[in-house]
Design an enzyme around this catalytic site. Structure first.
Site, PDB file in Angstrom:
ATOM      1  CE  LYS A   1      -5.455  -1.541  -2.515  1.00  0.00           C
ATOM      2  NZ  LYS A   1      -4.676  -2.262  -1.904  1.00  0.00           N
TER       3      LYS A   1
ATOM      4  CB  SER B   1      -4.106  -3.617   5.879  1.00  0.00           C
ATOM      5  OG  SER B   1      -4.089  -2.580   5.238  1.00  0.00           O
TER       6      SER B   1
ATOM      7  CG  ASN C   1      -1.930  -0.803   1.082  1.00  0.00           C
ATOM      8  OD1 ASN C   1      -2.472  -1.410   0.186  1.00  0.00           O
ATOM      9  ND2 ASN C   1      -2.681  -1.490   2.386  1.00  0.00           N
TER      10      ASN C   1
ATOM     11  CG  ASN D   1      -6.714   0.907   4.346  1.00  0.00           C
ATOM     12  OD1 ASN D   1      -7.548   0.571   3.557  1.00  0.00           O
ATOM     13  ND2 ASN D   1      -5.592   0.346   4.160  1.00  0.00           N
TER      14      ASN D   1
HETATM   15  O1  KPL Z   1      -6.013  -2.885   0.484  1.00  0.00           O
HETATM   16  C1  KPL Z   1      -7.042  -2.885   1.424  1.00  0.00           C
HETATM   17  C2  KPL Z   1      -6.463  -2.745   2.868  1.00  0.00           C
HETATM   18  O2  KPL Z   1      -6.945  -3.241   3.561  1.00  0.00           O
HETATM   19  O3  KPL Z   1      -5.189  -2.459   3.003  1.00  0.00           O
HETATM   20  C3  KPL Z   1      -8.264  -3.291   1.094  1.00  0.00           C
HETATM   21  C4  KPL Z   1      -8.727  -3.468  -0.416  1.00  0.00           C
HETATM   22  C5  KPL Z   1      -9.129  -1.937   1.469  1.00  0.00           C
HETATM   23  C6  KPL Z   1      -8.933  -4.444   1.631  1.00  0.00           C
HETATM   24  O4  KPL Z   1      -9.188  -4.309   2.923  1.00  0.00           O
END
Ligand code: KPL
Length: 300
Positions: A184, A254, A102, A192
């Site tokens: 993303k 996450s 992420n 999140n």
């Molecule tokens: O990428 C995600 C995360 O939780 O970091 C998602 C796609 C929102 C799934 O929970």
């Protein structure tokens, strides 16, 4: 193809488990601890339909022991990238290195360790949760994309996408990996922090007026920052965020999982990065600033 997964947390274990299950030669490279100890007896993978399988997958705590790799999937937390890569130089020697993390800035960090032509960026909206040491739950399906970050795509990128697709993770090769990473990030910016602070599963955001409003406000601000950076978004990012919230309805994000377990979160590379870049471009981001401060307070 030999794939090494650096950082077998929830997403890394899910990818590694699916690839190994499909017969791909995979090695998980993790830190010493209960999760890696448990993986030595096999990875327990709970699939979205609820059934659980034990997958036999190679695991090591020594990155050099996983070399040589054709592809290294980097799945460590964004704030751990430098540390993980500096201890894995032998593993990175000839491999394509693909961030599946992420946040903004991960591909640029990887490029400090390998030639830019070998840097790939991947994004996935699959939900995954580490239920217990050695046990990951694949909580929901979503899009997965890969592409070279600084160079044109080639057969090696397509081979990685095919391997993931054959393993049940439908993966598209994208020409503009930077835009994919931004798209993303906009999803994570919407989902999140809000789910972590409100302590709700992702689906609650799409199911409630309060949740939907929060997603809209945080994502619209971040969209203006993306625009100021010249990023070409392919879809309305608010619609995408709400769609992902619905598709991963039962999953705890996450960041929720990190706060819940008293771990550091990725807030700085998500909403925090939006605030910093917004400042550089003269774009105001008060909702993201508030979410960032609240998560920083909570994670202390
Ligand atoms: O990428 C995600 C995360 O939780 O970091 C998602 C796609 C929102 C799934 O929970």
């Amino acid at each position: 193809m030999h794939v090494s997964v650096l950082g077998p947390g929830a997403v890394g274990s899910m990818f590694g488990g699916h690839l190994a299950r499909a017969g791909v030669d995979v090695t998980l490279v993790g830190r010493p601890g209960p999760h890696v100890d448990a993986l030595n007896d096999g990875l327990r993978l709970t699939l979205p339909d609820g059934h659980t399988e034990t997958v036999d997958v190679a695991v090591t705590t020594d990155p050099a022991a996983a070399a040589p790799a054709d592809v290294v999937l980097v799945c460590v937390k964004s704030y751990d990238t430098e540390d993980a890569l500096s201890g894995a130089r032998e593993l990175l020697a000839d491999a394509d290195v693909c961030t599946f993390q992420n946040g903004l800035g991960n591909a640029e960090t990887i490029a400090e360790f390998v030639p830019r032509a070998r840097v790939l960026a991947g994004t996935t909206s699959h939900g995954a949760t580490l239920e217990a040491p050695g046990h990951v739950r694949h909580a929901g399906y979503g899009d997965t994309r890969v592409g070279r970050f600084f160079a044109e795509n080639d057969d090696r990128v397509r081979a990685l996408a095919d391997a993931l697709t054959n393993a049940g993770i439908d993966t598209d090769v994208v020409a503009d990996a930077r835009a994919a990473v931004w798209e993303k990030v906009l999803v994570n910016v919407g989902i999140n922090a809000a789910t972590a602070l409100a302590r709700v599963p992702n689906g609650r955001l799409a199911d409630t007026d309060a949740g939907t409003r929060l997603v809209q406000r945080a994502v619209r601000e971040a969209e203006r920052v993306a625009d100021a950076e010249g990023v070409d978004l392919s879809e309305d990012p608010v619609e995408v965020s709400l769609r992902v919230a619905r598709e991963t309805a039962a999953n705890h994000s996450s960041m929720y999982q990190d706060l819940d377990r008293d771990r550091k979160t990725e807030i700085d590379s998500l909403n925090g990065e939006i605030v910093g870049r917004g400042r550089d471009h003269g774009v105001e981001t008060p909702v993201n600033e508030t979410l960032t401060d609240l998560v920083r307070l909570a994670q202390q």
